[in-house]
Every structure is written in structure tokens, then in C-alpha cells.
Write an enzyme that holds these catalytic residues in place. Structure first.
Site, mmCIF file in Angstrom:
data_model
loop_
_atom_site.group_PDB
_atom_site.id
_atom_site.type_symbol
_atom_site.label_atom_id
_atom_site.label_comp_id
_atom_site.label_asym_id
_atom_site.label_seq_id
_atom_site.Cartn_x
_atom_site.Cartn_y
_atom_site.Cartn_z
ATOM 1 N N ARG A 1 -68.136 33.847 -12.062
ATOM 2 C CA ARG A 1 -68.312 34.011 -10.620
ATOM 3 C C ARG A 1 -68.920 32.785 -9.926
ATOM 4 N NH1 ARG A 1 -71.486 39.389 -10.092
ATOM 5 N NH2 ARG A 1 -72.002 38.968 -12.260
ATOM 6 N N ASN B 1 -82.588 47.529 -17.374
ATOM 7 C CA ASN B 1 -82.843 46.602 -18.473
ATOM 8 C C ASN B 1 -82.816 45.173 -17.932
ATOM 9 O OD1 ASN B 1 -82.726 45.173 -20.940
ATOM 10 N ND2 ASN B 1 -80.485 45.343 -20.989
ATOM 11 N N ASN C 1 -75.647 34.658 -10.684
ATOM 12 C CA ASN C 1 -74.234 34.880 -10.985
ATOM 13 C C ASN C 1 -73.301 34.167 -10.027
ATOM 14 O OD1 ASN C 1 -74.586 36.830 -13.221
ATOM 15 N ND2 ASN C 1 -75.574 38.033 -11.629
ATOM 16 N N ASN D 1 -96.392 -14.389 -5.763
ATOM 17 C CA ASN D 1 -95.631 -14.044 -4.566
ATOM 18 C C ASN D 1 -94.163 -14.414 -4.755
ATOM 19 O OD1 ASN D 1 -95.763 -13.123 -1.672
ATOM 20 N ND2 ASN D 1 -94.712 -15.088 -1.478
#
Ligand code: UD1
Ligand code: CA
Length: 480
Positions: free
Chosen positions: A19, A179, A237, A387
């Protein structure tokens, strides 16, 4: 609490995640700037398992690499599930990587639950210790249980089985205790139960959830530990869920940082990864991304529009608008940008200044040294208080290999100098502007490669005269 039994963890991460409509394995999609499996694994790793087995399938090597990077200090193994025949089959595949004589507990979790909280897992494990052995899993109550496996209890409240949504009866579908997909089981029981799985269900898959009914039939002790916060177990998902979770986690992270003393000028446009640390009294301007294991000190000012990954920024640094920095260290009290690109391997000792349109790569710069404008410093080692003038370039690449430029302390490297590497410039060296350095320069020397300057008096007037009939002539200042 009983003393800790050996613990192994099996992480299921073989699925593609149809998906997501992606060519990329689901667990590699990013939450907070890192693959979601990295977060799930870090939570599980906090339990200090003796072994972590990740079940991989889609893009197995990329997933394995992500796991190795996420939990580098753990014993890891990988099991390849080549056909995705269900969570039970995946767990069985994972079990194949567990030493046959392993006799402890096995924790099973998923790679796509990035909000999992380590403290929740610890409470679960502790509760399971008290219950001593058997099979336990985390359940939780949700308002809308659609799609989840439901926890089915008998008349006396004991757990009998988990029924998947698709296989559930109308009555079972009204059960709101679901679950979460996280289990802890004694190795022996789990081995037996997984061996007994069948694919006798609507999806013709081997359901891991069926181990509950199998354990029940064997009279094993089964416990569901009810987690108070269902949000932690939200799996990803779809891309929409990915986007929403990213946003929620981002807000949560920014709130926590604000509590810890960080100012956000515009929290809505700040993207701070979960493994980023930021000290107090640091200000983050609009449109800033800080990712990976970055450490930002205290009293730092990041003006805005910055992309920082795996960087260490010392205290009181000032990052002006538009800094990109990756895998580098910026020492205390440095001033970077605007528009600076600090590439991997840049190490600034502190009190440095890297100004606009300066690019650094694999370059170490000593304390107090500066490169204020328009430079490329690659594969260089530069001392302190040096520098680097405007437009200085380390010529590090010959088409085949990269070479090192070394510059000592207290040097003045004049504007538009090119240093053709490999080359070493000593300390206290003065390089005249426009010089091409081809050979090493000794300490204290002046280096210059100027051609003698030539001068032709009155040349300009003659040049204009020669062009007086040119169509552009009328537009040239001073040409009349
Ligand atoms: C699963 C549970 C469900 C529970 C829900 C919680 C089962 C049968 N169902 O359903 O009871 O409520 O999680 O989110 O276990 N995977 C593999 N190989 C496979 C199949 C899956 O590695 O062959 C991995 C997936 O990559 C994923 C995880 O297992 O990380 C879960 O699989 P998924 O198909 O999302 O299970 P759910 O249908 O969500
Ligand atoms: Ca799922």
C-alpha cells in the site's frame, strides 16, 4: 523480578508494503529523516537482547545495512524470507538463525512500528518476568479496531486466541482489545508453536497470531499486557500515515527541545531528527533540517535555511543563512556562511570563519583560521591562525587521484591562489595573490609566481581611436 534470562529478538521486516505503492521496501521509508526500521530497532535494542535477528526479504541487503547502521553495537543476524507467506512464516524463518541450544525468551516485533517506546517494552518484559514464562504479547484498546487482530477471551477472561479481522465473526469484530504484534515467549514454547502453524485462513498465510491458540491448547500460560498508549504501536501502511506520523513525531521532538531550552523561530519549518542533541540557549531559525546523530552545542545561532546531517557544532557558533554541512565538526565559536558547503570530513578546530561560497571537503582547519570568500578547500590540512584569501583553490584532483595540500600556521594565502597538490606550505608563509603554488614552500617565505607587470602608457586612447567607426562606439564610456 527474576534475574534476566537470555533474550533474543526477532524483527519482521520482509514485507514490501504494497500500500506504499513504492519500489522501496516499506521499512526503508523515512520517519524523522531516517528509515523507520532504525527507530523500531533502537527501541528493541534498549532491552539489550543477546541477539537481534532481522527477517529480511524485499531489498534484503539495503534493509540489513540499515539495521547494522542503526544498532552497530549489537550481535546481529539476518534471515532471508524469500516469499512473504505471512508473519508466522517470517517468525519461523527468523527462528532458523537462532542457535539450537538457545534457552531463554524471544521477543518478536515489527520493523514498521517507529513510535515504539523503549520504556513500554521494558515494562512489558518486566511484567512477563513476574508471570514467569509462557507466552505474552502486548494488547491495547483502540476506538476503531478495524484491520487488527482481536484478542478473544473465554468466559472466565482467559485468553484463548487472536482472530484476524478478515477471519473474525461479526461479534468478534466488536472486540476492541487488539494485538499490537509484539510477543515475548519462551524459546521452547515458541519453537513448538511455530512448527504447528497452518495456513488455514482467509489469506492462506501462516499467521503468527495462531501461536496463541496453539499455546492455549497446550495449557501454556498466556498473558496480554495491556499498553496504555495505542499510538505507540501504529504501524505505517500508507504514505498518508507516513506523512502524518512524521508530522506528529516532529512536533513532539520540537516540543521536547523547547522544554530543554532551545528556541525555534518558526517551529513549523524545523525538522530535527530524533537522535539529534541541541544545547540550551541555541536558536533555530526558519527552514532548518538537522538529521542523523548531530550534536549542536549551546548558545548556537542557526539563522535559517540550513541542512545539517551528522554534524557536531560547538558552543556559541553562528551559522548564517544557508549552510549545508554533512559529516563534519565545527569547533566552538566558529562563524559559518552565509552560503557555505561543508562536505564530509571537514573538521574545524574552533574560532574559525568559513564565509560565503566556500566549499570544504576532507579538510582539517586549525583554530582561528579563516576562509572568508569563494574558495574550494579539498583534501587539505591547514594550521591555525591562517588566512585563506578570496578565491583560493586547492587543486586536489588530477583526474585519477586526490592529493593533499598542507598549509602551516599563521600563513597569509593571497587571493586567487591555486595550490596544486600534493604540496606542502610551511608556517608563517606569505603567498602573493594570484600565485600558482606548484612546489613546497619553506617556513617564513614569500611565494609568488607573478609575471612582471608590463605597462603601455596612453594605450587606451589609441585603442578607442582604432574603434571609432565601430557600431558600438557611441555606447563606450569615454570613447567619443
Ligand atoms: C499483524 C497481526 C495483527 C495485528 C497487527 C498489528 C498477524 C497475522 N496479524 O497484522 O494481529 O493486529 O499486525 O499491527 O500477524 N512480514 C514479514 N513477512 C511476511 C509477512 C509480514 O516479514 O510474510 C512483516 C511485515 O513486513 C511487517 C510485519 O511483518 O513488518 C507485519 O505484517 P503485516 O502484514 O503488516 O501484518 P498486519 O496485517 O498488520
Ligand atoms: Ca501492519
Amino acid at each position: 523480578m527474576s534475574e534476566a534470562r537470555p533474550l533474543a529478538a526477532i524483527i519482521l521486516a520482509a514485507g514490501l508494503g504494497t500500500r506504499m505503492r513504492s519500489g522501496k521496501a516499506k521499512v526503508l521509508h523515512e520517519i524523522g529523516g531516517e528509515p523507520m526500521i532504525a527507530r523500531a530497532l533502537r527501541a528493541i535494542a534498549e532491552l539489550k537482547p543477546d541477539l537481534i535477528i532481522t527477517v529480511v526479504g524485499h531489498q534484503a541487503e539495503a534493509v540489513a545495512e540499515t539495521v547494522r547502521h542503526a544498532v552497530p553495537n549489537h550481535a546481529l543476524r539476518f534471515a532471508v524470507q524469500s516469499a512473504q507467506r505471512g508473519t508466522g512464516d517470517a517468525a519461523r524463518t527468523g527462528l532458523g538463525q537462532l542457535p539450537a541450544d538457545f534457552d531463554g525468551d524471544i521477543l518478536i516485533g515489527y520493523g514498521d512500528t517507529p513510535r515504539l517506546n523503549p520504556s513500554t517494552l521494558m515494562s512489558f518484559r518486566e511484567a512477563h518476568h513476574h508471570d514467569s514464562g509462557g507466552l505474552a504479547f502486548i494488547s491495547t484498546e483502540v476506538a476503531n479496531p478495524d484491520g487488527y487482530g482481536r484478542v478473544v477471551r473465554n468466559g472466565s477472561g482467559a485468553i484463548e486466541r487472536i482472530v484476524e479481522h478478515r477471519d473474525a465473526s461479526a461479534v468478534e469484530r466488536t472486540i476492541r482489545e487488539i494485538n499490537t504484534g509484539i510477543y515475548l515467549a519462551e524459546a521452547r514454547l515458541l519453537r513448538e508453536a511455530l512448527a504447528a502453524l497452518t495456513d488455514d485462513n482467509v489469506q492462506r498465510e501462516f499467521y503468527l497470531t495462531d501461536i496463541v491458540a496453539i499455546a492455549y491448547r497446550r495449557g501454556a500460560r498466556i498473558n496480554a499486557w495491556r499498553a496504555p498508549n495505542p499510538a505507540e504501536f501504529e504501524g505505517i501502511n500508507t504514505r498518508e500515515e507516513l506523512g502524518r506520523m512524521n508530522q506528529e513525531l516532529r512536533n513532539q521532538r520540537i516540543r521536547a527541545l523547547m522544554d530543554a531550552g532551545v528556541t525555534f523561530i518558526d517551529p513549523a519549518t524545523a525538522y530535527i531528527g530524533d537522535t539529534v542533541n541541541i544545547g540550551a540557549d541555541t536558536t533555530i531559525g526558519p527552514n532548518v533540517q538537522i538529521l542523523g546523530n548531530s550534536r549542536i552545542g549551546s548558545g548556537v545561532m542557526i539563522e535559517g535555511t540550513a541542512w545539517l546531517r551528522e554534524v557536531t557544532v560547538g558552543d556559541r557558533c553562528h551559522l548564517k543563512i544557508c549552510v549545508r554541512a554533512e559529516e563534519c565538526t565545527i569547533g566552538d565559536d566558529s562563524e559559518i556562511g552565509p552560503f557555505a558547503n561543508l562536505r564530509a570530513g571537514t573538521e574545524l578546530a574552533g574560532h574559525n570563519r568559513i564565509g560565503n561560497f566556500v566549499e570544504t571537503k576532507k579538510t582539517r582547519i586549525g583554530r582561528g583560521s579563516k576562509a572568508s570568500h569563494l574558495s574550494y578547500l579539498g583534501d587539505a590540512v591547514i594550521g591555525s591562525e591562517t588566512n585563506i584569501g578570496c578565491g583560493v583553490i586547492t587543486v586536489n584532483y588530477d583526474g585519477y587521484d586526490k592529493h593533499v595540500t598542507a598549509i602551516g600556521d599563521r600563513c597569509m594565502v593571497g587571493c586567487d591562489t591555486q595550490l596544486v597538490a600534493p604540496v606542502t606550505v610551511g608556517s608563517d608563509v606569505y603567498i602573493a595573490s594570484g600565485t600558482t603554488i606548484l612546489k613546497d614552500v619553506q617556513d617564513g617565505a614569500l611565494a609568488l609566481s607573478h609575471h612582471p607587470q608590463d605597462e603601455k602608457p596612453g594605450w587606451t586612447a589609441g585603442w578607442r581611436r582604432r574603434h571609432k567607426d565601430h557600431p558600438q562606439s557611441a555606447k563606450i564610456p569615454g570613447a567619443k
